[in-house]
Every structure is written in structure tokens, then in C-alpha cells.
Motif scaffolding. Structure first.
Motif, mmCIF file in Angstrom:
data_model
loop_
_atom_site.group_PDB
_atom_site.id
_atom_site.type_symbol
_atom_site.label_atom_id
_atom_site.label_comp_id
_atom_site.label_asym_id
_atom_site.label_seq_id
_atom_site.Cartn_x
_atom_site.Cartn_y
_atom_site.Cartn_z
ATOM 1 N N ALA A 108 -18.264 -11.847 -9.340
ATOM 2 C CA ALA A 108 -18.451 -10.486 -8.743
ATOM 3 C C ALA A 108 -19.098 -10.427 -7.514
ATOM 4 O O ALA A 108 -18.567 -9.750 -6.617
ATOM 5 N N ILE A 109 -20.349 -10.880 -7.481
ATOM 6 C CA ILE A 109 -21.185 -10.781 -6.401
ATOM 7 C C ILE A 109 -20.500 -11.475 -4.935
ATOM 8 O O ILE A 109 -20.367 -10.751 -4.025
ATOM 9 N N LEU A 110 -19.956 -12.507 -5.285
ATOM 10 C CA LEU A 110 -19.326 -13.408 -4.008
ATOM 11 C C LEU A 110 -18.250 -12.396 -3.716
ATOM 12 O O LEU A 110 -17.767 -12.220 -2.429
ATOM 13 N N ALA A 111 -17.495 -11.830 -4.595
ATOM 14 C CA ALA A 111 -16.186 -11.054 -4.204
ATOM 15 C C ALA A 111 -16.407 -9.786 -3.395
ATOM 16 O O ALA A 111 -16.138 -9.534 -2.346
ATOM 17 N N MET A 112 -17.813 -9.156 -3.745
ATOM 18 C CA MET A 112 -18.185 -7.968 -3.187
ATOM 19 C C MET A 112 -18.869 -8.452 -1.667
ATOM 20 O O MET A 112 -18.468 -7.813 -0.797
ATOM 21 N N ILE A 113 -19.593 -9.424 -1.776
ATOM 22 C CA ILE A 113 -20.024 -10.164 -0.260
ATOM 23 C C ILE A 113 -18.937 -10.372 0.756
ATOM 24 O O ILE A 113 -18.904 -9.933 1.654
#
Length: 464
Positions: free
Chosen positions: A164-169
Motif C-alpha cells: 500500500a505504501i509503495l503503491a502510494m509512493i
């Protein structure tokens, strides 16, 4: 596979692989605070919130290096509290052990309450108490089966958060490199530094952000509790602890830069998830549901780790009381599965108080107060861990060629002083004042009772 799993002297199994421990470390570093609470901290301090995360991340890294150094010298221990008992004495160890375990139970209760809230996002008609009982039963069962099963569950819980974090980044970087237009303007890195001031809402708001971020990092020490059941403890300790600061920089700072690059920090809503806002601006309509799923797994992950940790800590407490006592005979046992089953069950049963809170607002209010006090106690526990590390350095157990804390002579006293300053800031924040006073009252009262109790036991110990 079974041949690679060794059994400890106390009956626990070294079943956690390197990938399990590394993902548990990441899971402990990243809490729901990043997904839900970062909007509040950004709105208080603007881009300077990144400085708050870096400073706190640095001191938490040194705390973990201190704890890691002690575990490296004796990886047979299940909790860092055992080192406090060893180097600061049984009275301080007894006080810290009970304080930390009680805090863990309340953290479990808070996370269990959160899981019900997130599930009710999709199923509002299912009663909270039923959701809580189901989640507690499943996760307690996972912990009772084997440490390896707990590790596997944590691996996938942490993987969801990372994705989720990498997708947002990646989404944010893509939007910024294309200078995408949104209803709030253009997505660009320049948004981060537009109208930049160190204290946009005054020094008070900046200082108030420190305890908020501190509690977002709370639980980062959970990875150390897995060392006693890790397959290759010396290698795992170094890797898990050394990458702590890197994870904070990538996941926290990276996420904050992207959020403020897409959403001008003056437009961030304090009570809304900035992750939801970013994905919606990127044209993903199901953003709210996606982030709700992520924070649900994050809360379940935290609850899973809490049950694991609470069981090990209560087991440790049971081993430190006289062998003829009821507590030792009942809870200082390891099951055939290699887990402290009785201690896990007892801790989980106490967490069952949570479903009762939905029946009365009075109990819910008391829970909120006690949770605040127990959270503030963690600062005291972390400080005692650092003091124990200093005693370790002066003891015969010290390994000069071990996993040494860098710049020990400077960073050890600085870390202790910094934790003291963070605790002091609680008295400057109205909503944290009661918890800080309660933490001091607990330390004085329970600490005094512990001291008197231990003093009574000394003559008996000497006679035997």
C-alpha cells in the motif's frame, strides 16, 4: 523443514526464519498512524513534520541498537525486560515487566477495538462485540499453534502495508514527474517547500508533534521479542535493527514527501487519511475502501504481535517468581507446540474485556484514560531499557566484539535525555497531561509496592 528448527532449553522453538523477523520488524515500524494520523501531524507542523520523524527515528534507532546489543550477547532471552531485571535488579525488573505487560494488554484492547471499527465500515449492522470475539479467537489461535504460524501471519500482514505504501509512493512520483493537474493544483515536489516555515502554527504545535510521532513508533521494539525464537539470532538481530532507520526514511519520509507533493500541505485535512486523498486525486474511486482494508490488516497485525509479546512477557514474569508459587506452576510452562500457551491464553482472556466496553460508556471512558496512562509508561520503560544497556556495558557480560551501539558514549546519554524531554512535553499538551500524571503516579505507587514486596522476599531468599 523440521530438521532446521532447533529447540531452546526452555522448550520454545527457533522456528522464525529471517524473512519472518524482517517483516515483523517492518510491521512494528509502520503502524496505522502513518495511514490515518499523518494528516493530523502534517496539518500541525507542515513540511517540518519530516524533521520530527527523522529526529525520533534516529533516537529509536539508537534505542534498538542498545536493545539489539544486549540480545546479541544473550539471544536466549525472550524479552528485553529480562535484561532490565539482570542489570538494574529484580525490583526494577519486576516493576518494568508488569508495567510493560499491562501496557501490552491495553494495546491489544485498543487494536481489537480498531478492528471492529474498520470491519463495520463495510458491515455496520454486525455488533462490535461479535467482530472483536472472532478476531481475538482467530489471532489467539494462530499464536497457540506455533511461533512459525505467527511469523507467517505477520509476514503477510506486513506485506499488505508495504504494498500500500509503495503503491502510494509510486503513484505520487508518477503524478509529480508528469506535473499532473488536480483540483488542488499541480502535483509537484515544489509543493513541499512552498510557503515553508519551520513553525507554521507556532512552536507549541511543533513540540506537540513529537509525542504524536513517538506513539506512532511505539511497538518498534516488538521485533526484539522474536529473537529468542529466531533460527539465526545473531544474523537476524543485526539485519533487523540496522534497517530500522532505513525503513523509517523510505516508508515515512517517502510517503510524507509524496503526500505533500500532491496535496499542498495547507490543504491537508487533519481528520482524513492523506492516503485516501492521494489515491482519490489519482483517479482511484475505491481509495477509502482500499485504505480501510490496509488499516484493518495493520490493526490485526498489531493485535497479533501484541498477543505474541504479551504471552512471552507474562511467561517471563512467571519464571521470575518462586517455583512453589501458583503463578510459576501455572504459567511458567511451554506447551508441546513450543509456545507459552497458558500465558498466551491468560493474556487473551483479559483482552476479552474489550467486547464489554460496547455495553457501557463508563467502561469505555475508563479504558481511554488507562490506555493513555499505559502509553505514557512506555517512555519510562524505554528509558529503563537504555539505562540497563549502560549497566550491561559496565558488566562482565559485555562483548567488545559484539553488535555495538555506534557512538555509545555520546548517543546513549543523549537518547535517555531525549526520552526524558519527550515525557516532559506531555505536560505541555492538555490532552496528554492526565496520562503523564497517571504514569508518574503509577511509577511511584506501583514502584513503591514492588520495592516493599521485593524487600520482604530478600531475607527468605538469603535463608534458602
Amino acid at each position: 523443514m523440521k530438521s532446521t528448527i532447533t529447540e531452546n532449553q526452555d522448550g520454545t522453538m527457533r522456528a522464525l526464519s529471517n524473512r519472518h523477523v524482517q517483516m515483523i520488524a517492518i510491521g512494528g515500524t509502520i503502524g496505522t498512524g502513518l495511514f490515518l494520523g499523518s494528516g493530523s501531524t502534517i496539518s500541525k507542523t507542515g513540511p517540518s513534520v519530516m524533521l520530527v520523524y527523522v529526529v525520533l527515528g534516529l533516537f529509536f534507532f539508537f534505542m534498538m541498537r542498545g536493545i539489539g546489543e544486549m540480545f546479541y550477547s544473550d539471544p536466549s532471552q525472550h524479552t528485553f525486560v529480562s535484561f532490565i531485571s539482570r542489570y538494574l535488579g529484580p525490583t526494577v525488573g519486576h516493576f518494568t515487566g508488569w508495567t510493560y505487560w499491562i501496557g501490552l494488554v491495553f494495546v491489544c484492547m485498543a487494536e481489537l477495538t480498531a478492528t471492529a471499527t474498520y470491519v463495520q465500515y463495510w458491515f455496520p449492522h454486525i455488533p462490535a462485540w461479535l467482530i472483536e470475539i472472532v478476531f481475538l479467537g482467530i489471532l489467539a489461535g494462530i499464536n497457540l499453534i506455533a511461533a512459525r504460524v505467527f511469523g507467517e501471519a505477520e509476514f503477510w500482514f506486513a506485506m499488505i502495508k508495504i504494498v500500500a505504501i509503495l503503491a502510494m509512493i509510486f503513484t505520487g512520483v508518477f503524478m509529480m514527474t508528469r506535473n499532473s493537474t488536480t483540483p488542488l493544483g499541480h502535483a509537484t515536489l515544489a509543493n513541499v517547500f512552498t510557503n515553508f516555515t519551520l513553525f507554521p502554527h507556532g512552536l507549541y504545535s511543533f513540540v506537540a508533534a513529537f509525542p504524536m510521532v513517538f506513539f506512532a513508533f511505539q511497538g518498534i521494539e516488538f521485533v526484539s521479542i522474536t529473537i529468542g525464537e529466531a533460527k539465526s539470532p545473531h544474523r537476524v538481530i543485526k539485519k533487523a535493527v540496522n534497517e530500522t532507520l532505513l525503513r523509517i526514511l523510505i516508508f515515512y519520509i517517502g510517503a510524507l514527501v509524496v503526500i505533500m507533493g500532491i496535496i499542498p500541505w495547507t490543504s491537508i485535512t487533519p481528520n482524513a487519511s492523506p492516503f485516501v486523498q492521494v489515491f482519490k486525486l489519482a483517479g482511484f474511486p475505491a481509495a477509502a475502501a482500499l485504505i480501510n482494508f490496509v488499516v484493518l490488516t495493520s490493526a490485526a497485525s498489531a493485535l497479533n504481535s501484541c498477543i505474541f509479546s504479551a504471552g512471552r512477557h507474562f511467561y517471563q514474569l512467571a519464571t521470575e517468581v518462586p517455583e512453589n508459587s501458583w503463578m510459576h506452576k501455572t504459567f511458567a510452562k511451554i506447551s508441546n507446540n513450543g509456545v507459552p500457551a497458558a500465558a498466551i491464553i491468560f493474556s487473551a482472556v483479559l483482552v476479552l474485556i474489550t467486547p464489554l466496553m460496547s455495553l457501557t460508556s463508563v467502561l469505555s471512558s475508563v479504558f481511554t484514560i488507562v490506555t493513555g496512562v499505559s502509553s505514557d509508561m512506555y517512555i519510562i520503560v524505554y528509558t529503563l531499557a537504555m539505562v540497563a544497556h549502560r549497566k550491561y556495558r559496565a558488566s562482565s557480560d559485555f562483548l567488545p566484539d559484539g553488535f555495538l551501539m555506534p557512538a555509545y558514549k555520546i548517543m546513549s546519554p543523549l537518547t535517555i535525555a531525549f526520552f526524558a524531554i519527550v515525557f516532559f512535553t506531555l505536560f505541555l499538551i492538555p490532552e496528554d497531561l492526565f496520562g503523564a500524571v497517571g504514569a508518574i503516579a503509577w511509577t511511584v505507587i506501583f514502584g513503591g509496592v514492588t520495592y516493599l514486596h521485593q524487600k520482604k522476599l530478600v531475607p527468605n531468599t538469603n535463608q534458602s
